[in-house]
Design an enzyme around this catalytic site. Structure first.
Site, PDB file in Angstrom:
ATOM      1  N   HIS A   1       1.003  -5.337   4.619  1.00 40.42           N
ATOM      2  CA  HIS A   1       2.345  -4.739   4.583  1.00 40.42           C
ATOM      3  C   HIS A   1       2.331  -3.346   5.240  1.00 40.42           C
ATOM      4  O   HIS A   1       3.166  -3.035   6.089  1.00 40.42           O
ATOM      5  CB  HIS A   1       2.823  -4.657   3.134  1.00 40.42           C
TER       6      HIS A   1
ATOM      7  N   HIS B   1       8.571  -6.153   8.377  1.00 37.78           N
ATOM      8  CA  HIS B   1       8.748  -7.416   7.648  1.00 37.78           C
ATOM      9  C   HIS B   1       8.744  -8.599   8.620  1.00 37.78           C
ATOM     10  O   HIS B   1       8.226  -9.677   8.302  1.00 37.78           O
ATOM     11  CB  HIS B   1      10.052  -7.400   6.855  1.00 37.78           C
TER      12      HIS B   1
HETATM   13  P1  NAD Z   1      -2.041  -6.010  -2.482  1.00 36.09           P
HETATM   14  O1  NAD Z   1      -1.382  -6.019  -3.784  1.00 36.09           O
HETATM   15  O2  NAD Z   1      -2.229  -7.325  -1.794  1.00 36.09           O
HETATM   16  O3  NAD Z   1      -3.440  -5.272  -2.619  1.00 36.09           O
HETATM   17  C1  NAD Z   1      -4.264  -5.164  -1.490  1.00 36.09           C
HETATM   18  C2  NAD Z   1      -5.672  -5.715  -1.749  1.00 36.09           C
HETATM   19  O4  NAD Z   1      -6.409  -4.753  -2.480  1.00 36.09           O
HETATM   20  C3  NAD Z   1      -5.716  -6.985  -2.575  1.00 36.09           C
HETATM   21  O5  NAD Z   1      -6.736  -7.813  -2.089  1.00 36.09           O
HETATM   22  C4  NAD Z   1      -6.063  -6.470  -3.962  1.00 36.09           C
HETATM   23  O6  NAD Z   1      -6.670  -7.433  -4.790  1.00 36.09           O
HETATM   24  C5  NAD Z   1      -7.008  -5.357  -3.631  1.00 36.09           C
HETATM   25  N1  NAD Z   1      -7.130  -4.306  -4.617  1.00 36.09           N
HETATM   26  C6  NAD Z   1      -6.178  -3.782  -5.415  1.00 36.09           C
HETATM   27  N2  NAD Z   1      -6.647  -2.717  -6.071  1.00 36.09           N
HETATM   28  C7  NAD Z   1      -7.932  -2.561  -5.719  1.00 36.09           C
HETATM   29  C8  NAD Z   1      -8.937  -1.630  -6.049  1.00 36.09           C
HETATM   30  N3  NAD Z   1      -8.692  -0.578  -6.833  1.00 36.09           N
HETATM   31  N4  NAD Z   1     -10.164  -1.793  -5.519  1.00 36.09           N
HETATM   32  C9  NAD Z   1     -10.412  -2.815  -4.670  1.00 36.09           C
HETATM   33  N5  NAD Z   1      -9.502  -3.715  -4.292  1.00 36.09           N
HETATM   34  C10 NAD Z   1      -8.265  -3.579  -4.803  1.00 36.09           C
HETATM   35  O7  NAD Z   1      -1.256  -5.085  -1.439  1.00 36.09           O
HETATM   36  P2  NAD Z   1      -0.562  -3.673  -1.571  1.00 36.09           P
HETATM   37  O8  NAD Z   1      -0.735  -3.049  -0.260  1.00 36.09           O
HETATM   38  O9  NAD Z   1      -0.985  -2.946  -2.764  1.00 36.09           O
HETATM   39  O10 NAD Z   1       0.970  -4.046  -1.785  1.00 36.09           O
HETATM   40  C11 NAD Z   1       1.682  -4.755  -0.809  1.00 36.09           C
HETATM   41  C12 NAD Z   1       2.843  -5.454  -1.459  1.00 36.09           C
HETATM   42  O11 NAD Z   1       3.710  -4.494  -2.040  1.00 36.09           O
HETATM   43  C13 NAD Z   1       3.669  -6.265  -0.506  1.00 36.09           C
HETATM   44  O12 NAD Z   1       3.946  -7.530  -1.062  1.00 36.09           O
HETATM   45  C14 NAD Z   1       4.950  -5.466  -0.353  1.00 36.09           C
HETATM   46  O13 NAD Z   1       6.061  -6.268  -0.081  1.00 36.09           O
HETATM   47  C15 NAD Z   1       5.049  -4.827  -1.706  1.00 36.09           C
HETATM   48  N6  NAD Z   1       5.838  -3.595  -1.720  1.00 36.09           N
HETATM   49  C16 NAD Z   1       6.796  -3.469  -2.664  1.00 36.09           C
HETATM   50  C17 NAD Z   1       7.529  -2.312  -2.755  1.00 36.09           C
HETATM   51  C18 NAD Z   1       8.526  -2.138  -3.863  1.00 36.09           C
HETATM   52  O14 NAD Z   1       9.292  -1.176  -3.836  1.00 36.09           O
HETATM   53  N7  NAD Z   1       8.541  -2.999  -4.852  1.00 36.09           N
HETATM   54  C19 NAD Z   1       7.282  -1.258  -1.872  1.00 36.09           C
HETATM   55  C20 NAD Z   1       6.295  -1.409  -0.907  1.00 36.09           C
HETATM   56  C21 NAD Z   1       5.565  -2.583  -0.848  1.00 36.09           C
END
Ligand code: NAD
Ligand code: GLY
Length: 371
Positions: free
Chosen positions: A271, A258
């Site tokens: 992340h 973080h």
């Molecule tokens: P993200 O949501 O930014 O997605 C990553 C990228 O992939 C984005 O550009 C998105 O538009 C794209 N994308 C999504 N699905 C796709 C698909 N099927 N095909 C092509 N592109 C696609 O990032 P992430 O890694 O999914 O999530 C990270 C976030 O999750 C962070 O903000 C982190 O803090 C949070 N998080 C939360 C928890 C929780 O317990 N709530 C746990 C871990 C992470």
């Protein structure tokens, strides 16, 4: 009538009246049967972003049309840098603009950013409306869509404003992973790897054997990795929904990670990349505290490297890099009275949460950051 594919697998999050299923498989997202057991309502609102909408929103909209008279969609800007009040408000604008009532069901269609923001909107709109997670990144399928943590970022700290609010259903359609950028696949692998050292060394062995298959997006391997990750997360969340103790172990690698995300500016390091380098740093701190041996730390490093993740943290401040990390890490939610608490590995497959001397943490940061 169509049915959910028998090839799918369900993991249950056991939280009494807030229990819900995580369905894992293919041919789920666009299948009306997937959503059959959800509460009835006049309207559904799909929350998605500019990248995911053209790929999957039509499929979801068509499936939901069988159940809801009105299916609205709001398309948010894409990126961690948009996980903030301004973007959250676009969801409320859509809900109020469409006259949505308190039985409206929100559908989070996207990665963790969309899931965290939609969940927070669902927790607060009219003091709480039902929501469903339809995670489309590997990271979201193995972690963020499960367990009810919802949040937005603040410029001074990651995920600082949010709520615990459980979804009604999580739909992990493995076919959506086909369109994911390789860098995003690796980021998801970071969150998968963490489950081994904190809870299940057999899973860590399995990951060592199957890392190439996962990188090649072998469906069978992905199905197992998503399922086992969700099972471990369900086991933890079922015992400590609101992180009064045990749940903090899911943050292995996150204290350093973080700090990297906030310090580099949200969106520059993914992340999962922060978690990858953060796990290497946390393992090194564990080693220097005498909790694990060098062979274990090296094994984890190799796995992180094979997943395509960074092994070194970035330089956040040329004059006092370790000082900047420490400053950022003090804002972590696990900190108590300004004392940073780290998730450390206390023997393979077992985690502990504790403080460490600043001088030792500085040594680790100096040793683990790229010049
Ligand atoms: P993200 O949501 O930014 O997605 C990553 C990228 O992939 C984005 O550009 C998105 O538009 C794209 N994308 C999504 N699905 C796709 C698909 N099927 N095909 C092509 N592109 C696609 O990032 P992430 O890694 O999914 O999530 C990270 C976030 O999750 C962070 O903000 C982190 O803090 C949070 N998080 C939360 C928890 C929780 O317990 N709530 C746990 C871990 C992470
Ligand atoms: N991703 C950490 C948790 O859900 O607690």
């Amino acid at each position: 009538m169509s049915t959910v594919s028998s090839a799918s697998h369900t993991v249950t999050i056991d939280l009494g009246e807030r229990s819900y299923p995580i369905v894992i498989g293919t041919e789920l997202l666009g299948n009306p049967a997937t959503y059959a057991a959800l509460p009835k309502g006049a309207a559904a609102l799909i929350v998605t972003n500019t990248t995911v909408a053209p790929l999957y929103a039509d499929q979801l909209r068509a499936a939901l049309a069988a159940k809801y008279a009105q299916v609205h969609t709001v398309v948010l800007p894409d990126g961690e840098e948009h996980k903030n009040w301004q973007t959250l408000n676009l969801i409320f604008d859509a809900l109020l603009g469409h006259g949505c009532d308190r039985k409206t069901v929100l559908f989070a269609l996207g990665g963790g950013v969309i899931g965290d923001m939609t969940g927070f909107a669902a927790a607060s709109y009219m003091r709480g409306v039902p929501f469903v997670q339809v995670p489309t990144t590997l990271l979201a399928q193995v972690d963020s869509s499960v367990g009810g943590k919802t949040a937005i970022n603040h410029p001074l700290g990651k995920n600082m404003i949010g709520a615990f609010y459980q979804p009604q259903l999580v739909v992990c359609d493995l076919a959506t992973l086909d369109t994911l950028e390789p860098r995003q696949l690796s980021a998801g692998l970071g969150e998968i790897i963490k489950y081994g050292p904190i809870a299940d060394m057999d899973f860590m062995d399995w990951l060592q054997t199957h890392m190439d298959a996962l990188l090649a997006r072998d469906r069978t391997a992905l199905a197992h990795a998503v399922r086992r990750s969700c099972e471990i997360k369900a086991w933890v969340v079922g015992q400590d929904e609101r992180e009064s103790g045990l749940r903090a172990i899911l943050n292995f690698g996150h204290t350093f990670g973080h700090a990297i995300e906030a310090g580099m500016g949200y969106g520059n390091w993914l992340h999962g990349e922060g978690v990858g380098a953060g796990m290497v740093m946390a393992a090194e701190l564990s080693r220097r505290l005498g909790l694990v041996d060098a062979a274990f730390a090296e094994r984890l490093r190799t796995l992180v490297q094979r997943a395509g993740l960074p092994l070194c943290g970035p330089l956040l401040d040329a004059a006092d890099n370790a000082g900047r990390y420490l400053e950022l890490m003090r804002v972590d939610k696990k900190s108590e009275a300004g004392e940073i608490r780290f998730v450390l590995i206390d023997g393979p497959g077992q985690a502990t949460v504790r403080a460490a001397p600043d001088a030792l943490v500085r040594e680790v940061i100096d040793a683990c950051c790229a010049a």
